[in-house]
Write an enzyme that holds these catalytic residues in place. Structure first.
Site: not given
Length: 800
Positions: A315, A317, A556
């Site tokens: 991912d 970000t 996250d």
């Protein structure tokens, strides 16, 4: 925000101390519930208890076998024939100490990463440990928060909860006051509060958390492979041991003590007693090493699993970029007044009590001003990864009202809108762009994002992680494919990936086929994927797995939870949402993406090294079983006493295996652990057993006569040692300076035993004459040549 009237849902057990949802319980109310045992007191352990550790290391099947034989030997033979028992004691002690150290490391890390929900007590919001929650506590929740106990919703502000981990339903559920809230679910949008109605063992969340963070050595190819091997060993041991006992005690007319000693000497080496120990120690030391790097391994096989990974889904970000962003530019559209736009953005920031990273950057850049303060938010729509936008409706004063959306330009605008061309240019520079648009419909209208009036572009700059490029380069060098999967604009994500040196096609996930097979083909061809929905992330992981890939997923945010759960290995950032940390097998507590190579390296060390030492141990088991069979068939005395095989095992297996098991190893993990071990161990053990028995039979003829058994044993021991040393030399490849020193040191130690008189006496080893010792060396040389040829043939002919 809506909520229940005071007392509507509050604790029936103590109405005096059960206050309104706004204030929560009083200190006295909490104390009374604690006294009644109405506490969320289910123990959450990251490791086995000290008693469990001792029990697991002491009370094993093979320890029981060795222990009984040891006790027998203490009564019937000299102490040197009982040395194997002291070795087992030392091994068990090492196992207990190392697992205890791993336990302390896991416990301390689990404490750092512990979920601390926010509760209202005496009118104040405070963070408490999960185990400190009591019945009727009012718990605040927001995006990414995990619901830790069962309860009932008392406040809701656009609250959407994902219950897919419990029910399998992918769509989030909108919650209103009075609705049930399930423990084990998590918040995807909005915020609110709920009152705990089930705590402790009654709540499912406690069982989920305990199971997720328990120290475990199960469901691992390595562990299950060793269990399979031990079954094979048991099947081989039992009949050969029974035959050896009958042969030595009944068929041969020897002294009872000597017969017992030689029987035990034949049975003990059949047991690969150090294999399970070294596997546990290797895992435990891996936990300790990773713990020093702030890496919490919630499921121990994850160390092994990540080493087998061939595809890493990242991912963007929080993984490739740091969590925060900065507003770098504001571009009003179609002549919009910049001052008014700033006012709208400030009002939007104030309307969300739990802003995400992008909205926090906007709040910092455009704080509430005097005009914004006059605005009143009448309705809000929190950001959702599925929608790709948030919104709010305002009363601006003087009877003026407006509805605003803030989100992805390519979601809110038509494909031919001119503002998208400007957005694309910014995305190509790796910048994120949000569109501020005025809506013509109400927020609760499903078509609110249609027919909007674009007002401004908000340009955000993402902070690249300084260690991300090196980590991606490491994965490329290790033949691990990296796939960037993000909800952001595909062009922007592709630009970020390019800055980090990641090459490959960039794909807009909205154009991906829904069918698994077609999606898997598209995933094989692309590297960067943008505008991916949470459900798509999950589907993409499944599509990759359908092609036989072992997939790791990092993330996250709450939108990563489903994919993390389904991936072979889920890796969460320590600063990520509670939900991601709960479902991940590995948590990087310092949020450092650069820690991942260390986890891969630890897994490769464990798998590669245990494969090596398992080969050593099982070669010993095979030749021990074969020698027992040959002795029974030939009706001769067993050639060795326990002291001989203790010496051989220590120098050719025990000491080398300990160093080899803990050494660095960068080889990529290979599948089929049992097959790989047995294809070397069986021919190696067979050659060693046949060569040793041939030397023994020749020595019996050469040294014919009473009292010659010690000389025969010494010659057989020499052949077995030299053959076993060649096995060690093969297993230790590829050579490094310390491996060469290790093999040479073991050979030198045996030489010392042969030349020092008191060691000769202690181990009952004395080479008699010249002919037979050199014959033993010659047979060992032939055996080594056969081993070399056999193993090279196996490497060429048998697939990995």
């Amino acid at each position: 925000m809506t909520h229940l009237d005071a007392g509507d849902r509050l604790g029936p057990a103590d109405s005096v101390h059960a206050l309104s949802p706004a204030t929560g319980l009083t200190a006295a109310g909490v104390a009374e519930r604690v006294a009644r045992g109405q506490v969320n007191d289910v123990p959450v352990r990251s490791s086995r208890s000290p008693a469990d550790i001792v029990r697991a290391n002491v009370f094993t099947r093979f320890n029981a076998i060795i222990g009984v034989l040891w006790v027998i030997m203490l009564f019937v033979a000299p102490i040197q024939d009982s040395l194997f028992g002291f070795v087992i004691l030392a091994n068990t002690g090492i196992g207990i100490v190392q697992e205890w150290r791993a336990k302390k490391t896991l416990d301390s890390l689990a404490l750092i990463g512990e979920v601390r929900p926010t509760v209202r007590r005496d009118g104040t919001a405070v963070e408490v440990g999960t185990s400190d929650l009591v019945l009727d506590d009012v718990i605040e929740i927001g995006p990414g928060d995990k619901v830790v106990v069962d309860g009932v919703c008392v406040e809701a502000d656009g609250l959407e909860i994902d219950e897919s981990l419990l029910t399998g339903e992918a769509d989030p559920v909108v919650k209103q006051p009075g609705d049930q809230v399930m423990s084990g679910s998590f918040v995807v949008a909005g915020g609110g509060a709920f009152q705990a109605t089930k705590v402790g063992r009654e709540a499912y969340a406690a069982q989920l958390a305990e199971e997720a963070s328990r120290f475990t050595l199960v469901q691992s190819e390595l562990r299950s492979g060793i269990s399979t091997i031990l079954k094979y060993v048991t099947w081989m041991m039992v009949p050969s041991a029974i035959g050896l006992i009958l042969s030595q005690l009944v068929a041969k007319d020897n002294e009872l003590d000597d017969s017992v000693a030689r029987t035990v000497g034949g049975i003990v080496p059949m047991v690969p007693e150090g294999l399970v120990l070294l596997t546990s120690v290797a895992f435990a030391i891996g936990v300790i090493r990773l713990g020093r790097k702030q890496c919490l391994v919630q499921e121990l096989p994850a160390i092994e699993g990540l080493a087998r990974v061939d595809t890493v889904c990242l991912d963007k970000t929080g993984t490739l970029t740091e969590g925060g962003v900065d507003v770098t530019e504001l571009r009003p559209l179609d002549g919009a007044d910049e001052g008014y736009v700033r006012t709208v953005l400030g009002a939007l920031g104030e309307s969300d009590p739990r802003p995400n990273a992008s909205l926090r950057a906007i709040v910092d850049a455009y704080p509430v001003g005097e005009f914004t303060e006059e605005w009143r938010c009448t309705e809000s729509l929190p950001f959702s990864s599925a929608r790709k936008y948030s919104g709010a409706a305002f009363s601006e004063g003087d009877g003026v009202s407006s509805t605003w959306l803030l989100g992805a330009p390519d979601v809110l605008l038509a494909e031919d809108h001119p503002a998208l061309a400007e957005t694309t240019l910014l995305n190509e520079r790796g910048l994120r762009v949000l569109l501020l648009a005025r809506a013509t419909r109400d927020l609760d209208d499903p078509r609110v994002a249609e027919d909007v009036t674009p007002t401004a572009l908000v340009v955000l700059e993402q902070r690249l992680r300084p260690d991300a490029a090196d980590t991606l380069r490491y994965f490329a060098d290790q033949d691990v494919r990296a796939k960037v999967i993000s909800g952001d604009n595909a062009v922007s994500v592709g630009a970020v990936a390019a800055k980090l040196g990641l090459s490959g096609a960039t794909v807009d996930a909205r154009r991906l086929p829904a069918e698994r097979e077609e999606m898997a083909e598209a995933l094989d061809g692309g590297t960067v994927f943008g505008r991916v929905t949470p459900q798509q992330k999950r589907d993409m992981v499944g599509a990759l797995q359908s092609r036989g890939h072992t997939v790791a997923m990092t993330g996250d945010g709450v939108n990563d939870v489903l994919a993390l759960k389904d991936a072979d290995i889920g890796v969460a950032m320590g600063s990520g949402s509670e939900a991601t940390r709960a479902v991940a097998q590995i948590v990087l507590l310092d949020n450092s993406f650069a820690t991942l190579p260390s986890v891969v390296a630890e897994g490769r060390r464990v798998i590669g090294n245990i494969t090596r030492v398992a080969t050593l141990f099982l070669v010993k088991t095979v030749y021990s079983v074969l020698l027992a069979i040959l002795v029974v068939c030939s009706q001769v005395e067993y050639p060795f006493l326990p002291r001989h095989l203790t010496l051989l095992s220590t120098l050719t297996i025990g000491v080398p295996a300990f160093f080899l098991a803990l050494a660095p190893n960068k080889e990529r993990a290979k599948p089929h652990f049992v097959r790989r071990v047995m294809r070397y161990a069986i021919p190696g053990g067979a050659v060693a057993g046949v060569a040793t028995f041939a030397t023994y039979l020749l020595a019996r003829q050469h040294y014919a006569g009473p009292g010659a058994l010690d000389a025969e044993t010494s010659a057989a021991t020499l052949t077995l040692f030299l053959t076993s040393m060649w096995v060690l030399a093969i297993v230790a490849r590829p050579y490094t300076w310390w491996r060469v020193v290790l093999v040479a040191a073991m050979g030198a130690a045996f030489l010392v035993v042969l030349v020092v008189p008191w060691l000769q006496d202690f181990f009952a080893l004395k080479l008699v004459g010249v002919t037979m010792p050199w014959t033993a060396v010659g047979i060992a040389a032939v055996a080594a040549t056969v081993l070399e040829l056999l193993w090279r043939w196996v490497d060429r002919r048998v697939p990995a």
